[in-house]
Design a protein around this motif. Structure first.
Motif, PDB file in Angstrom:
ATOM      1  N   ASP A  88     -14.242  -5.160 -15.551  1.00 54.49           N
ATOM      2  CA  ASP A  88     -12.806  -5.423 -15.538  1.00 54.49           C
ATOM      3  C   ASP A  88     -12.132  -4.399 -16.448  1.00 54.49           C
ATOM      4  O   ASP A  88     -11.864  -4.656 -17.626  1.00 54.49           O
ATOM      5  N   VAL A  89     -11.871  -3.206 -15.906  1.00 56.59           N
ATOM      6  CA  VAL A  89     -11.297  -2.115 -16.691  1.00 56.59           C
ATOM      7  C   VAL A  89     -10.100  -1.533 -15.960  1.00 56.59           C
ATOM      8  O   VAL A  89      -9.928  -1.721 -14.754  1.00 56.59           O
ATOM      9  N   THR A  90      -9.293  -0.814 -16.694  1.00 52.99           N
ATOM     10  CA  THR A  90      -8.137  -0.138 -16.111  1.00 52.99           C
ATOM     11  C   THR A  90      -8.575   1.187 -15.477  1.00 52.99           C
ATOM     12  O   THR A  90      -9.702   1.640 -15.662  1.00 52.99           O
ATOM     13  N   ASP A  91      -7.652   1.815 -14.767  1.00 57.86           N
ATOM     14  CA  ASP A  91      -7.946   3.120 -14.172  1.00 57.86           C
ATOM     15  C   ASP A  91      -8.280   4.148 -15.248  1.00 57.86           C
ATOM     16  O   ASP A  91      -9.186   4.975 -15.081  1.00 57.86           O
ATOM     17  N   ASP A  92      -7.538   4.131 -16.361  1.00 63.03           N
ATOM     18  CA  ASP A  92      -7.801   5.080 -17.437  1.00 63.03           C
ATOM     19  C   ASP A  92      -9.179   4.854 -18.043  1.00 63.03           C
ATOM     20  O   ASP A  92      -9.890   5.813 -18.383  1.00 63.03           O
ATOM     21  N   GLU A  93      -9.568   3.603 -18.208  1.00 61.62           N
ATOM     22  CA  GLU A  93     -10.886   3.307 -18.770  1.00 61.62           C
ATOM     23  C   GLU A  93     -12.004   3.696 -17.803  1.00 61.62           C
ATOM     24  O   GLU A  93     -13.058   4.187 -18.224  1.00 61.62           O
ATOM     25  N   ARG A  94     -11.761   3.478 -16.516  1.00 60.90           N
ATOM     26  CA  ARG A  94     -12.761   3.896 -15.522  1.00 60.90           C
ATOM     27  C   ARG A  94     -12.883   5.419 -15.514  1.00 60.90           C
ATOM     28  O   ARG A  94     -13.984   5.960 -15.391  1.00 60.90           O
ATOM     29  N   ARG A  95     -11.775   6.102 -15.665  1.00 61.12           N
ATOM     30  CA  ARG A  95     -11.819   7.556 -15.723  1.00 61.12           C
ATOM     31  C   ARG A  95     -12.618   8.018 -16.935  1.00 61.12           C
ATOM     32  O   ARG A  95     -13.416   8.965 -16.840  1.00 61.12           O
ATOM     33  N   ALA A  96     -12.414   7.365 -18.077  1.00 57.50           N
ATOM     34  CA  ALA A  96     -13.152   7.741 -19.282  1.00 57.50           C
ATOM     35  C   ALA A  96     -14.652   7.570 -19.082  1.00 57.50           C
ATOM     36  O   ALA A  96     -15.449   8.420 -19.494  1.00 57.50           O
ATOM     37  N   LEU A  97     -15.065   6.487 -18.434  1.00 61.50           N
ATOM     38  CA  LEU A  97     -16.497   6.263 -18.203  1.00 61.50           C
ATOM     39  C   LEU A  97     -17.056   7.244 -17.177  1.00 61.50           C
ATOM     40  O   LEU A  97     -18.205   7.682 -17.284  1.00 61.50           O
ATOM     41  N   MET A  98     -16.257   7.597 -16.179  1.00 57.73           N
ATOM     42  CA  MET A  98     -16.714   8.580 -15.206  1.00 57.73           C
ATOM     43  C   MET A  98     -16.952   9.930 -15.874  1.00 57.73           C
ATOM     44  O   MET A  98     -18.003  10.572 -15.682  1.00 57.73           O
ATOM     45  N   VAL A  99     -16.004  10.384 -16.674  1.00 53.66           N
ATOM     46  CA  VAL A  99     -16.149  11.665 -17.346  1.00 53.66           C
ATOM     47  C   VAL A  99     -17.260  11.597 -18.396  1.00 53.66           C
ATOM     48  O   VAL A  99     -17.977  12.580 -18.626  1.00 53.66           O
ATOM     49  N   ALA A 100     -17.433  10.428 -19.020  1.00 53.56           N
ATOM     50  CA  ALA A 100     -18.526  10.264 -19.983  1.00 53.56           C
ATOM     51  C   ALA A 100     -19.871  10.496 -19.311  1.00 53.56           C
ATOM     52  O   ALA A 100     -20.756  11.163 -19.866  1.00 53.56           O
ATOM     53  N   GLY A 101     -20.052   9.980 -18.101  1.00 53.60           N
ATOM     54  CA  GLY A 101     -21.295  10.203 -17.372  1.00 53.60           C
ATOM     55  C   GLY A 101     -21.493  11.657 -17.013  1.00 53.60           C
ATOM     56  O   GLY A 101     -22.599  12.198 -17.124  1.00 53.60           O
ATOM     57  N   ALA A 102     -20.414  12.313 -16.586  1.00 48.53           N
ATOM     58  CA  ALA A 102     -20.504  13.731 -16.231  1.00 48.53           C
ATOM     59  C   ALA A 102     -20.877  14.575 -17.446  1.00 48.53           C
ATOM     60  O   ALA A 102     -21.762  15.442 -17.375  1.00 48.53           O
ATOM     61  N   ALA A 103     -20.213  14.332 -18.580  1.00 47.88           N
ATOM     62  CA  ALA A 103     -20.499  15.102 -19.786  1.00 47.88           C
ATOM     63  C   ALA A 103     -21.896  14.802 -20.316  1.00 47.88           C
ATOM     64  O   ALA A 103     -22.571  15.697 -20.854  1.00 47.88           O
ATOM     65  N   ALA A 104     -22.356  13.562 -20.179  1.00 36.43           N
ATOM     66  CA  ALA A 104     -23.707  13.216 -20.622  1.00 36.43           C
ATOM     67  C   ALA A 104     -24.750  13.998 -19.841  1.00 36.43           C
ATOM     68  O   ALA A 104     -25.731  14.496 -20.408  1.00 36.43           O
ATOM     69  N   GLY A 105     -24.567  14.100 -18.536  1.00 41.99           N
ATOM     70  CA  GLY A 105     -25.494  14.880 -17.730  1.00 41.99           C
ATOM     71  C   GLY A 105     -25.532  16.339 -18.144  1.00 41.99           C
ATOM     72  O   GLY A 105     -26.599  16.964 -18.212  1.00 41.99           O
ATOM     73  N   MET A 106     -24.354  16.899 -18.448  1.00 42.91           N
ATOM     74  CA  MET A 106     -24.292  18.289 -18.903  1.00 42.91           C
ATOM     75  C   MET A 106     -25.015  18.468 -20.230  1.00 42.91           C
ATOM     76  O   MET A 106     -25.775  19.426 -20.418  1.00 42.91           O
TER      77      MET A 106
END
Length: 601
Positions: free
Chosen positions: A183-201
């Protein structure tokens, strides 16, 4: 103020200001919010907590992708079972394998894209940017599986691509899929999406700071605690896991003990950076010339077959320079250490650039960062044969940073990436000079980068320039109309209607000195007998110390264009969209005037 509002369109936030107002007895009033300069709530800690498992999964995904690339490469080119990443051109594969494997790999990728998900086409970063900005950070779960698989097939069969684009898309998909179940907002979902991308890098390159910078410069389009903190948490976790999974050492560690960087070296970095910028322009133009060619050719042939044609280009290049195939970390290492012969340097610079640019335009799956590392290092190594030596690999490293800064339009990421990949810390200033020079050449010559051009061709527009919005540092009481026409309970409405309305469209309703609501101009005109029944008693209101950005957001959220400015129940004035536009226009006009007079903006 010629803005109209319906009387029944008044639901919105409470009139209380979000900011506290403090007054110094011996000085001007200070405006301070409860959180100072930052827009953040304790809920960010919840998102940071969720970023930890995202970082774990991002690191595991990077490890699996690299192992899968190694497995396919060894099976195809060396006829053995091993997950060690090797260069396809160094294992002694026959010519027909070098020529045919990329074609088969391209065909497999085309089939996966057509019958699995078209979103796996391309190098991953533009797709990730689109997901963040235009798709509310929502990624289909199957993309998290198909993207790395298609990239492993493409790279493992000889594709001259990097693993970073696919891992960015895969890590981002992991963060998005998890966030979609919370149960998150669009901004929070965006933060988690980018967090996953940066973690992979971070797990792929052992470059935590560069991964955070890349997230900020290329994916987040903001620098705020609500996104920076979760991204950093995921990157830290992924980097800690990277050690036991893939090793602790820098990927291209350099010995800088014999380097001697002089003022002359620093000055020549301007030239090296400019050449890196021109190379960035050339390869970017090549990528999109190739894409245009495939689009024209595609009128007669379905796009599913394009990656196979791109594979044929790769195979032909591999016959000329076999080491141009694959990710090529070993080649980058040779270039940076100064061990590469002139024939390899020229071959990589020419052939790698051609097969990468031409095949990427076919829509196959693979990243741009590792190829950029290689051709940039090759350019620098070539310069090293001419420029005064500052130490083994110095000019190759300068060329790498410059080309990354020019291709990706991320100069800070280029500098930090180069330093974290090599631990060549004495090269900080030369790398900054070269990367900034390449960035300057790139933005002057090309309208868009290799990333944003792809998005623009899909009918989207984005800006990667960071600036302070004039509405962020202005306040409601600075632009409001302090003396609006008001309606008082018991006023003779017909008399007011006949000559007192002026051009005003929204009227505060006062009972004594207190604001009790608002009423629209249309109501006063059409229903003078019982207009009190149409008073909006809970209007959208703002406080005097709300920033104009807050005013804009409240008006937009409520779908209205004007609001009363209040202090408690006391009316101070009216603020409208026109007032916000006038503030923005006044700043823009001042900048234009300074520019025309020869100043800077």
């Amino acid at each position: 103020m010629s803005t109209e509002i319906d009387a029944d369109n008044g639901s919105g936030p409470s009139p209380d200001s979000d900011n506290d107002v403090k007054t110094d007895t011996d000085g001007p009033r200070r405006r301070t919010g409860p959180l100072g300069d930052f827009t953040v709530t304790p809920r960010v800690l919840v998102i940071v907590a969720w970023a930890v498992p995202v970082g774990v999964l991002g690191a595991v995904a990077a490890w699996l992708l690299l192992r899968l690339i190694g497995l396919i490469t060894n099976m195809v080119f060396a006829d053995r079972i091993s997950t060690t990443v090797v260069n396809p051109g160094t294992v002694g594969a026959p010519w027909w394998v070098i020529l045919g494997a990329p074609v088969v790999g391209g065909l497999v990728v085309g089939l996966m894209a057509r019958y699995g998900s078209e979103k796996i086409r391309g190098h991953g970063m533009p797709e990730a940017i689109e997901g963040v900005l235009f798709r509310r950070a929502v990624v289909e779960p199957k993309v998290a599986l198909l993207k790395p698989t298609s990239a492993a097939v493409s790279i493992g069969t000889g594709g001259p691509f990097g693993a970073e684009g696919p891992i960015i898309m895969t890590g981002g998909a992991i963060g998005s899929v998890l966030a979609q179940r919370l149960d998150v907002t669009d901004d929070e979902r965006r933060a988690l999406m980018v967090a996953g991308a940066a973690a992979g890098m971070a797990a792929t390159f052992n470059a935590p700071l560069a991964s955070v910078l890349l997230a900020v410069e290329l994916l987040l389009f903001e620098w705020r605690p609500r996104s920076f903190l979760p991204v950093t948490a995921a990157v830290v976790v992924a980097t800690l896991l990277r050690g036991p999974l893939l090793g602790y050492e820098p990927i291209f560690g350099l010995d800088t003990s014999t380097w001697h960087i002089t003022a002359t070296s620093d000055a020549l970095c301007l030239l090296a950076g400019a050449l890196g910028g021109l190379l960035a322009v050339a390869v970017t133009a090549l990528v999109y010339a190739s894409e245009d060619g495939f689009l024209r050719f595609g009128r007669r042939l379905h796009w599913m077959w394009w990656p196979a044609i791109g594979g044929l280009i790769i195979g032909l290049g591999g016959l000329v320079v076999p080491r141009a195939l694959g990710v090529g970390y070993d080649v980058i290492g040779d270039l940076l250490s100064g061990r590469a012969a002139l024939s390899l340097v020229v071959g990589i610079l020419v052939v790698k650039s051609l097969i990468w640019g031409l095949s990427l335009g076919s829509g196959t799956s693979g990243g741009v960062l590792a190829p950029t590392f290689m051709i940039g290092a090759a350019l620098g190594a070539l310069e090293g044969f001419v420029l005064p030596s500052a130490g083994p690999g110095f000019w190759a490293l300068v060329g790498l940073a410059a080309t990354v800064g020019g291709v990706m339009r991320s100069p800070l990421t280029g500098v930090v990436f180069s330093l974290e990949l090599t631990h060549a810390w004495p090269a900080l200033l030369p790398l900054l000079i070269a990367s900034a020079a390449a960035y300057g050449v790139s933005v002057l010559v090309l309208g868009r980068s290799v990333l944003t051009e792809k998005i623009a061709r899909r009918g989207r527009h984005l800006s990667r320039e960071y600036a302070v919005d004039p509405l962020e540092y202005g306040f409601a009481d600075e632009v409001m109309d302090p003396a609006p026409v008001v309606v008082r309970v018991g006023d003779p409405v017909p008399e007011l209607r006949d000559g007192g309305l002026g051009r005003q469209r929204l009227f505060p309703v006062l009972d004594g000195g207190d604001l009790v609501g608002v009423v629209g101009r249309g109501v006063l005109r059409r229903d003078p007998a019982d207009w009190v029944a149409h008073v909006v008693t809970d209007p959208v209101a703002v406080g005097p110390d709300d920033t104009l950005a807050v005013v804009r957001d409240r008006l937009a959220a409520a779908g209205v264009t004007v609001a009363p400015v209040v202090d408690g129940d006391r009316l101070l004035g009216l603020v409208s969209v026109e007032d916000l536009l006038e503030r923005r226009q006044s700043v823009a006009g001042a900048n234009r005037a300074r520019a025309s007079a020869g100043g800077t903006t």
